[in-house]
Design a protein around this motif. Sequence first.
Motif, PDB file in Angstrom:
ATOM      1  N   LEU A  66       0.450  -9.271 -39.543  1.00  0.00           N
ATOM      2  CA  LEU A  66       1.290  -8.090 -39.786  1.00  0.00           C
ATOM      3  C   LEU A  66       2.537  -8.488 -40.574  1.00  0.00           C
ATOM      4  O   LEU A  66       2.920  -7.810 -41.529  1.00  0.00           O
ATOM      5  CB  LEU A  66       1.672  -7.430 -38.464  1.00  0.00           C
ATOM      6  CG  LEU A  66       2.569  -6.208 -38.553  1.00  0.00           C
ATOM      7  CD1 LEU A  66       1.885  -5.079 -39.310  1.00  0.00           C
ATOM      8  CD2 LEU A  66       2.953  -5.742 -37.161  1.00  0.00           C
TER       9      LEU A  66
ATOM     10  N   HIS B   8       2.417  -6.595 -44.174  1.00  0.00           N
ATOM     11  CA  HIS B   8       3.054  -5.281 -44.195  1.00  0.00           C
ATOM     12  C   HIS B   8       3.750  -4.932 -45.504  1.00  0.00           C
ATOM     13  O   HIS B   8       3.697  -3.777 -45.919  1.00  0.00           O
ATOM     14  CB  HIS B   8       3.991  -5.091 -42.986  1.00  0.00           C
ATOM     15  CG  HIS B   8       5.352  -5.668 -43.144  1.00  0.00           C
ATOM     16  ND1 HIS B   8       5.649  -6.990 -42.860  1.00  0.00           N
ATOM     17  CD2 HIS B   8       6.508  -5.097 -43.566  1.00  0.00           C
ATOM     18  CE1 HIS B   8       6.928  -7.195 -43.105  1.00  0.00           C
ATOM     19  NE2 HIS B   8       7.476  -6.078 -43.522  1.00  0.00           N
TER      20      HIS B   8
ATOM     21  N   CYS C 121      -0.561  -0.386 -41.613  1.00  0.00           N
ATOM     22  CA  CYS C 121      -0.115  -1.784 -41.511  1.00  0.00           C
ATOM     23  C   CYS C 121      -0.810  -2.495 -40.354  1.00  0.00           C
ATOM     24  O   CYS C 121      -1.277  -3.630 -40.498  1.00  0.00           O
ATOM     25  CB  CYS C 121       1.400  -1.840 -41.319  1.00  0.00           C
ATOM     26  SG  CYS C 121       2.357  -1.439 -42.778  1.00  0.00           S
TER      27      CYS C 121
END
Length: 117
Positions: free
Chosen positions: A54, A58, A87
């Motif tokens: 992440l 992102h 995301c």
Amino acid sequence: MSMLVMVLGFNLPRTLAQGIPALILVAGCISLESYFRLFAPRLLARLGDASYSLYLKHPIVLLATAPVVASVSVSPWLAGMVIVTACIAVSLANYSFVEKPILAISRMSLSARHVKA
């Protein structure tokens, strides 16, 4: 505490207004980690596993989804939820199909080196 400082309009340095409350929040969460480990759903553990993905993915997902969401007339809250969901979905997929296999290969490589030594 940080929100209270902002709402009341105290003019404090950012370290005091936001840094100390953040430190207290993180320390409290860390102190409760062993307690919640017993009750944490698998989804939360999976999200924790994918947190590095992440972190890495992102910005790319934001750049890809923000213009699409902005072109559609929706509320900012819904747009934010769509972007956050995208995301998380991309990071979970990246963890499952990229990061996890690479970690497995690197562990096998490291264990093979230890056997030879």
